[in-house]
Design a protein around this motif. Structure first.
Motif, short mmCIF file in Angstrom:
data_model
loop_
_atom_site.label_atom_id
_atom_site.label_comp_id
_atom_site.label_asym_id
_atom_site.label_seq_id
_atom_site.Cartn_x
_atom_site.Cartn_y
_atom_site.Cartn_z
N PRO A 22 41.05 38.83 -33.04
CA PRO A 22 42.53 39.17 -33.04
C PRO A 22 43.31 38.32 -34.15
CG PRO A 22 41.98 37.63 -31.35
CD PRO A 22 40.47 38.01 -31.82
N ASP A 23 42.53 37.37 -34.72
CA ASP A 23 43.22 36.50 -35.68
C ASP A 23 43.26 36.98 -36.97
OD1 ASP A 23 43.68 34.64 -33.76
OD2 ASP A 23 42.27 33.23 -34.40
N ILE A 24 44.61 37.19 -37.62
CA ILE A 24 44.69 37.39 -39.23
C ILE A 24 45.03 36.16 -40.07
CG2 ILE A 24 46.13 39.00 -40.54
CD1 ILE A 24 46.89 40.55 -38.38
N ARG A 25 44.24 36.05 -40.86
CA ARG A 25 44.11 34.51 -41.35
C ARG A 25 44.57 34.79 -42.82
NH1 ARG A 25 39.70 35.59 -38.52
NH2 ARG A 25 39.12 34.34 -36.97
N ILE A 26 45.85 34.95 -42.83
CA ILE A 26 46.57 35.24 -44.10
C ILE A 26 48.01 34.68 -43.95
CG2 ILE A 26 45.25 37.17 -45.24
CD1 ILE A 26 47.63 38.89 -44.73
N SER A 27 48.73 34.05 -44.81
CA SER A 27 49.97 33.81 -44.67
C SER A 27 51.04 34.87 -44.78
CB SER A 27 50.40 32.78 -45.95
OG SER A 27 50.41 33.68 -47.10
N GLN A 28 52.43 34.63 -44.22
CA GLN A 28 53.38 35.68 -44.17
C GLN A 28 53.75 36.04 -45.48
OE1 GLN A 28 56.47 34.83 -41.49
NE2 GLN A 28 55.35 33.67 -40.13
N ALA A 29 53.68 35.23 -46.58
CA ALA A 29 53.99 35.43 -47.86
C ALA A 29 53.11 36.33 -48.37
CB ALA A 29 54.01 34.18 -48.76
N HIS A 30 51.71 36.23 -48.17
CA HIS A 30 50.58 37.22 -48.64
C HIS A 30 50.71 38.54 -47.93
CE1 HIS A 30 46.13 37.85 -49.54
NE2 HIS A 30 46.69 38.90 -49.75
N GLY A 59 56.13 38.74 -27.00
CA GLY A 59 54.72 38.55 -26.61
C GLY A 59 53.74 39.23 -27.27
N SER A 60 54.03 39.94 -28.53
CA SER A 60 52.87 40.84 -29.10
C SER A 60 52.12 40.12 -29.94
CB SER A 60 53.71 41.94 -29.87
OG SER A 60 54.21 42.68 -28.97
N VAL A 61 52.60 38.83 -30.73
CA VAL A 61 51.78 38.28 -31.51
C VAL A 61 52.01 36.83 -31.19
CG1 VAL A 61 52.05 39.87 -33.15
CG2 VAL A 61 53.44 38.19 -33.52
N GLU A 62 51.14 36.01 -31.67
CA GLU A 62 51.56 34.40 -31.82
C GLU A 62 51.31 33.88 -33.24
OE1 GLU A 62 49.56 31.67 -28.76
OE2 GLU A 62 48.25 31.14 -30.52
N LEU A 63 52.30 33.14 -33.64
CA LEU A 63 52.30 32.65 -35.15
C LEU A 63 51.83 31.34 -35.01
CD1 LEU A 63 55.82 34.13 -35.95
CD2 LEU A 63 53.57 35.36 -36.25
N GLY A 64 51.04 31.26 -36.22
CA GLY A 64 50.53 29.69 -36.63
C GLY A 64 50.56 29.50 -37.97
N ARG A 65 50.10 28.35 -38.34
CA ARG A 65 50.15 27.99 -39.92
C ARG A 65 48.93 28.93 -40.50
NH1 ARG A 65 52.33 24.42 -43.27
NH2 ARG A 65 51.15 23.88 -45.18
N GLY A 66 49.31 29.86 -41.30
CA GLY A 66 48.37 30.57 -41.97
C GLY A 66 47.47 31.43 -41.01
N ARG A 67 48.14 31.65 -40.04
CA ARG A 67 47.53 32.75 -39.13
C ARG A 67 48.51 33.54 -38.09
NH1 ARG A 67 46.59 31.97 -33.89
NH2 ARG A 67 47.51 29.99 -33.83
N ILE A 68 47.97 34.85 -38.12
CA ILE A 68 48.74 35.64 -36.95
C ILE A 68 47.82 36.29 -35.99
CG2 ILE A 68 50.41 37.42 -36.43
CD1 ILE A 68 50.67 37.33 -39.75
N ARG A 69 48.11 35.69 -34.75
CA ARG A 69 46.95 36.11 -33.43
C ARG A 69 47.77 37.26 -32.89
NH1 ARG A 69 44.49 31.96 -30.10
NH2 ARG A 69 43.10 31.85 -31.77
N ILE A 70 47.14 38.30 -32.88
CA ILE A 70 47.44 39.71 -32.11
C ILE A 70 47.35 39.43 -30.46
CG2 ILE A 70 47.45 41.97 -32.07
CD1 ILE A 70 48.41 41.01 -34.46
#
Length: 234
Positions: free
Chosen positions: A171-179, A202-213
């Motif tokens: 579920p982790d998307i390992r790209i930045s929001q800018a990308h 509660g649909s996603v969790e935001l982290g540094r350089g990562r978006i978790r669904i």
């Protein structure tokens, strides 16, 4: 010293991929074992538009962004490839330069093999038909993507990218929001606002350089790989 597992044993889910469908399990394993695994911790260019390639790739784990740069310098994302999909196959068989650039996302594992392996297996009638199915799938996919670009809102495009860049098992998307904003063709601020709204729901969790669904259903990921109506293959 423990012997290294063969590729087919390490990635058993690749047995039965579209390219190899119809071949015996022994033939499929021989094909996979002739490939070389390559792991990419960071974004890495695998194939470059307008350049020739000496081999092809199959996604074993992770995601690969396929993009096209037009003569005016506009970058378009054509597809995000996932496990089992092949790239560089048409260029290998046709001896033509790459039609697009393929870039691995962080933490992606690819299988690489020289053109000779594909040419050997392409003599088998089952593989010829499989390659035709893959090409048909790409045509259908491109038609659907064109409709998305023309008729969907920016919000809908974001949800679409979140679905294709992730899976239920990863579920982790390992790209930045800018990308992500670059892929969508909109501003980073717009993407940031939309992602914050999804996080508050509660649909996603935001982290540094990562978006978790966290909740795939809430963002519309109802069409998973097992429900696809056409073969993507690459």
């Amino acid at each position: 010293m423990t012997p290294r597992l063969k590729v087919s044993a390490t990635y058993p889910d690749l047995i039965g991929i579209c390219l190899l469908r119809g071949l015996s399990e022994e033939e499929q394993r021989a094909f996979l074992d002739a490939c070389t695994p390559r792991h990419y911790c960071e974004e890495t260019t695998l194939l470059t538009q307008s350049e020739h390639t000496a081999g092809f790739y199959i996604v074993a784990r992770g995601r690969v962004i396929i993009s096209f740069l037009d003569v005016e310098g506009n970058l378009s994302v054509i597809h995000v490839a996932g496990p089992g999909e092949i790239m560089g196959d048409v260029e290998c068989l046709s001896d033509m330069p790459c039609a697009a650039t393929c870039t691995s996302l962080p933490d992606t594992t690819m299988l690489y093999a020289p053109v000779s392996l594909l040419l050997e297996y392409a003599q088998k009638p089952q593989v010829i038909r499989n390659i035709a199915r893959i090409l048909h799938g790409r045509l259908v996919r491109d038609n659907e993507n064109r409709a998305v670009e023309q008729f969907q809102t920016v919000d809908a495009r974001l949800l679409n990218y979140l679905c294709v860049l992730s899976t239920p098992d990863d579920p982790d998307i390992r790209i930045s929001q800018a990308h992500l904003a670059t892929l969508m063709g909109c501003s980073r601020q717009k993407v940031n606002r939309m992602l914050k709204d999804l996080a508050e729901r509660g649909s996603v969790e935001l982290g540094r350089g990562r978006i978790r669904i966290l909740d795939r259903k809430s963002i519309g990921c109802e069409l998973e790989q097992g429900d696809m109506t056409y073969e993507v293959g690459g």
